[in-house]
Design a protein around this motif. Structure first.
Motif, PDB file in Angstrom:
ATOM      1  N   MET A 137       0.842  -1.176   0.000  1.00  0.00           N
ATOM      2  CA  MET A 137       0.000   0.000   0.000  1.00  0.00           C
ATOM      3  C   MET A 137       0.886   1.237   0.000  1.00  0.00           C
ATOM      4  SD  MET A 137      -2.873   0.852   2.771  1.00  0.00           S
ATOM      5  CE  MET A 137      -3.437   2.471   3.042  1.00  0.00           C
ATOM      6  N   THR A 138       0.541   2.209  -0.776  1.00  0.00           N
ATOM      7  CA  THR A 138       1.278   3.464  -0.856  1.00  0.00           C
ATOM      8  C   THR A 138       0.351   4.607  -0.476  1.00  0.00           C
ATOM      9  OG1 THR A 138       2.638   2.597  -2.644  1.00  0.00           O
ATOM     10  CG2 THR A 138       2.606   4.964  -2.374  1.00  0.00           C
ATOM     11  N   ILE A 139       0.853   5.507   0.345  1.00  0.00           N
ATOM     12  CA  ILE A 139       0.085   6.676   0.757  1.00  0.00           C
ATOM     13  C   ILE A 139       0.823   7.913   0.283  1.00  0.00           C
ATOM     14  CG2 ILE A 139      -0.781   7.999   2.720  1.00  0.00           C
ATOM     15  CD1 ILE A 139      -0.873   5.341   4.278  1.00  0.00           C
ATOM     16  N   LYS A 140       0.119   8.806  -0.352  1.00  0.00           N
ATOM     17  CA  LYS A 140       0.709  10.045  -0.832  1.00  0.00           C
ATOM     18  C   LYS A 140       0.656  11.091   0.277  1.00  0.00           C
ATOM     19  CE  LYS A 140       0.641  13.190  -4.714  1.00  0.00           C
ATOM     20  NZ  LYS A 140       0.130  13.415  -6.064  1.00  0.00           N
ATOM     21  N   ILE A 141       1.817  11.735   0.542  1.00  0.00           N
ATOM     22  CA  ILE A 141       1.887  12.805   1.537  1.00  0.00           C
ATOM     23  C   ILE A 141       2.656  13.974   0.932  1.00  0.00           C
ATOM     24  CG2 ILE A 141       1.810  11.185   3.478  1.00  0.00           C
ATOM     25  CD1 ILE A 141       4.842  11.745   3.854  1.00  0.00           C
ATOM     26  N   ALA A 142       2.556  15.103   1.563  1.00  0.00           N
ATOM     27  CA  ALA A 142       3.332  16.274   1.148  1.00  0.00           C
ATOM     28  C   ALA A 142       4.311  16.601   2.267  1.00  0.00           C
ATOM     29  CB  ALA A 142       2.414  17.458   0.900  1.00  0.00           C
ATOM     30  N   VAL A 143       5.538  16.866   1.885  1.00  0.00           N
ATOM     31  CA  VAL A 143       6.557  17.244   2.868  1.00  0.00           C
ATOM     32  C   VAL A 143       7.316  18.449   2.341  1.00  0.00           C
ATOM     33  CG1 VAL A 143       6.850  14.912   3.789  1.00  0.00           C
ATOM     34  CG2 VAL A 143       8.301  15.677   1.926  1.00  0.00           C
ATOM     35  N   SER A 144       7.898  19.198   3.250  1.00  0.00           N
ATOM     36  CA  SER A 144       8.753  20.329   2.873  1.00  0.00           C
ATOM     37  C   SER A 144      10.199  19.916   3.136  1.00  0.00           C
ATOM     38  CB  SER A 144       8.408  21.557   3.713  1.00  0.00           C
ATOM     39  OG  SER A 144       7.075  21.950   3.470  1.00  0.00           O
ATOM     40  N   LEU A 145      11.046  20.147   2.149  1.00  0.00           N
ATOM     41  CA  LEU A 145      12.458  19.771   2.249  1.00  0.00           C
ATOM     42  C   LEU A 145      13.336  20.963   1.900  1.00  0.00           C
ATOM     43  CD1 LEU A 145      12.279  16.374   0.327  1.00  0.00           C
ATOM     44  CD2 LEU A 145      12.463  16.670   2.793  1.00  0.00           C
ATOM     45  N   PRO A 146      14.525  21.018   2.475  1.00  0.00           N
ATOM     46  CA  PRO A 146      15.471  22.067   2.091  1.00  0.00           C
ATOM     47  C   PRO A 146      15.832  21.938   0.604  1.00  0.00           C
ATOM     48  CG  PRO A 146      16.186  20.970   4.108  1.00  0.00           C
ATOM     49  CD  PRO A 146      15.035  20.173   3.556  1.00  0.00           C
ATOM     50  N   ASP A 147      16.111  23.058  -0.017  1.00  0.00           N
ATOM     51  CA  ASP A 147      16.430  23.092  -1.449  1.00  0.00           C
ATOM     52  C   ASP A 147      17.509  22.096  -1.838  1.00  0.00           C
ATOM     53  OD1 ASP A 147      14.599  25.135  -1.729  1.00  0.00           O
ATOM     54  OD2 ASP A 147      16.098  26.726  -1.905  1.00  0.00           O
ATOM     55  N   HIS A 148      18.580  22.009  -1.026  1.00  0.00           N
ATOM     56  CA  HIS A 148      19.709  21.150  -1.413  1.00  0.00           C
ATOM     57  C   HIS A 148      19.311  19.671  -1.426  1.00  0.00           C
ATOM     58  CE1 HIS A 148      20.079  20.881   2.994  1.00  0.00           C
ATOM     59  NE2 HIS A 148      20.803  19.789   2.794  1.00  0.00           N
ATOM     60  N   LEU A 149      18.354  19.267  -0.591  1.00  0.00           N
ATOM     61  CA  LEU A 149      17.908  17.873  -0.609  1.00  0.00           C
ATOM     62  C   LEU A 149      17.040  17.587  -1.829  1.00  0.00           C
ATOM     63  CD1 LEU A 149      17.113  17.228   3.157  1.00  0.00           C
ATOM     64  CD2 LEU A 149      19.164  16.595   1.870  1.00  0.00           C
ATOM     65  N   VAL A 150      16.220  18.544  -2.207  1.00  0.00           N
ATOM     66  CA  VAL A 150      15.407  18.380  -3.419  1.00  0.00           C
ATOM     67  C   VAL A 150      16.307  18.314  -4.643  1.00  0.00           C
ATOM     68  CG1 VAL A 150      13.635  19.431  -4.874  1.00  0.00           C
ATOM     69  CG2 VAL A 150      13.406  19.502  -2.377  1.00  0.00           C
ATOM     70  N   THR A 151      17.313  19.161  -4.672  1.00  0.00           N
ATOM     71  CA  THR A 151      18.267  19.150  -5.793  1.00  0.00           C
ATOM     72  C   THR A 151      18.972  17.803  -5.875  1.00  0.00           C
ATOM     73  OG1 THR A 151      18.582  21.538  -5.640  1.00  0.00           O
ATOM     74  CG2 THR A 151      20.316  20.281  -6.738  1.00  0.00           C
ATOM     75  N   ALA A 152      19.397  17.274  -4.730  1.00  0.00           N
ATOM     76  CA  ALA A 152      20.076  15.975  -4.707  1.00  0.00           C
ATOM     77  C   ALA A 152      19.149  14.868  -5.195  1.00  0.00           C
ATOM     78  CB  ALA A 152      20.591  15.671  -3.307  1.00  0.00           C
ATOM     79  N   ALA A 153      17.901  14.895  -4.776  1.00  0.00           N
ATOM     80  CA  ALA A 153      16.940  13.873  -5.203  1.00  0.00           C
ATOM     81  C   ALA A 153      16.698  13.950  -6.706  1.00  0.00           C
ATOM     82  CB  ALA A 153      15.628  14.032  -4.438  1.00  0.00           C
ATOM     83  N   ARG A 154      16.512  15.136  -7.202  1.00  0.00           N
ATOM     84  CA  ARG A 154      16.284  15.304  -8.650  1.00  0.00           C
ATOM     85  C   ARG A 154      17.510  14.887  -9.457  1.00  0.00           C
ATOM     86  NH1 ARG A 154      13.037  21.051  -8.181  1.00  0.00           N
ATOM     87  NH2 ARG A 154      11.006  20.125  -7.780  1.00  0.00           N
ATOM     88  N   ARG A 155      18.683  15.175  -8.934  1.00  0.00           N
ATOM     89  CA  ARG A 155      19.925  14.780  -9.607  1.00  0.00           C
ATOM     90  C   ARG A 155      20.025  13.248  -9.654  1.00  0.00           C
ATOM     91  NH1 ARG A 155      23.837  16.955  -6.375  1.00  0.00           N
ATOM     92  NH2 ARG A 155      23.233  18.984  -7.157  1.00  0.00           N
ATOM     93  N   ALA A 156      19.660  12.594  -8.564  1.00  0.00           N
ATOM     94  CA  ALA A 156      19.693  11.129  -8.523  1.00  0.00           C
ATOM     95  C   ALA A 156      18.756  10.532  -9.567  1.00  0.00           C
ATOM     96  CB  ALA A 156      19.320  10.636  -7.128  1.00  0.00           C
ATOM     97  N   VAL A 157      17.596  11.121  -9.719  1.00  0.00           N
ATOM     98  CA  VAL A 157      16.640  10.658 -10.730  1.00  0.00           C
ATOM     99  C   VAL A 157      17.210  10.897 -12.121  1.00  0.00           C
ATOM    100  CG1 VAL A 157      14.343  11.012 -11.728  1.00  0.00           C
ATOM    101  CG2 VAL A 157      14.634  10.963  -9.223  1.00  0.00           C
TER     102      VAL A 157
END
Length: 76
Positions: A1-21
């Motif tokens: 089961m997957t549940i969708k949530i919204a979270v706030s993250l620091p810019d550098h973590l979002v950048t790292a996640a997008r770079r990994a993708v």
């Protein structure tokens, strides 16, 4: 089961996640965050297991035992 949530993250973590993708290291930002959370949880389970083992065997490691373990893990 997957549940969708919204979270706030620091810019550098979002950048790292997008770079990994972008580089194929994760299927999506959601997958990246889920993998990071699972790794965090595993680390804390391991820490709890080590704490339990230490309590069952006489308490925290001495400095000499830590030095021995560090040498062993470093291949010395």
């Amino acid at each position: 089961m997957t549940i969708k949530i919204a979270v706030s993250l620091p810019d550098h973590l979002v950048t790292a996640a997008r770079r990994a993708v972008k580089h194929g290291h994760a299927a999506s930002v959601s997958a990246y965050v889920a993998e990071a959370m699972a790794a965090y949880q595993d680390e804390h389970r391991f820490d709890a297991m080590v704490d339990d083992i230490l309590q069952r065997t006489g308490g925290p490691m001495t400095d000499a035992e830590k030095a021995w373990a560090d040498d062993l893990l470093a291949g010395r």
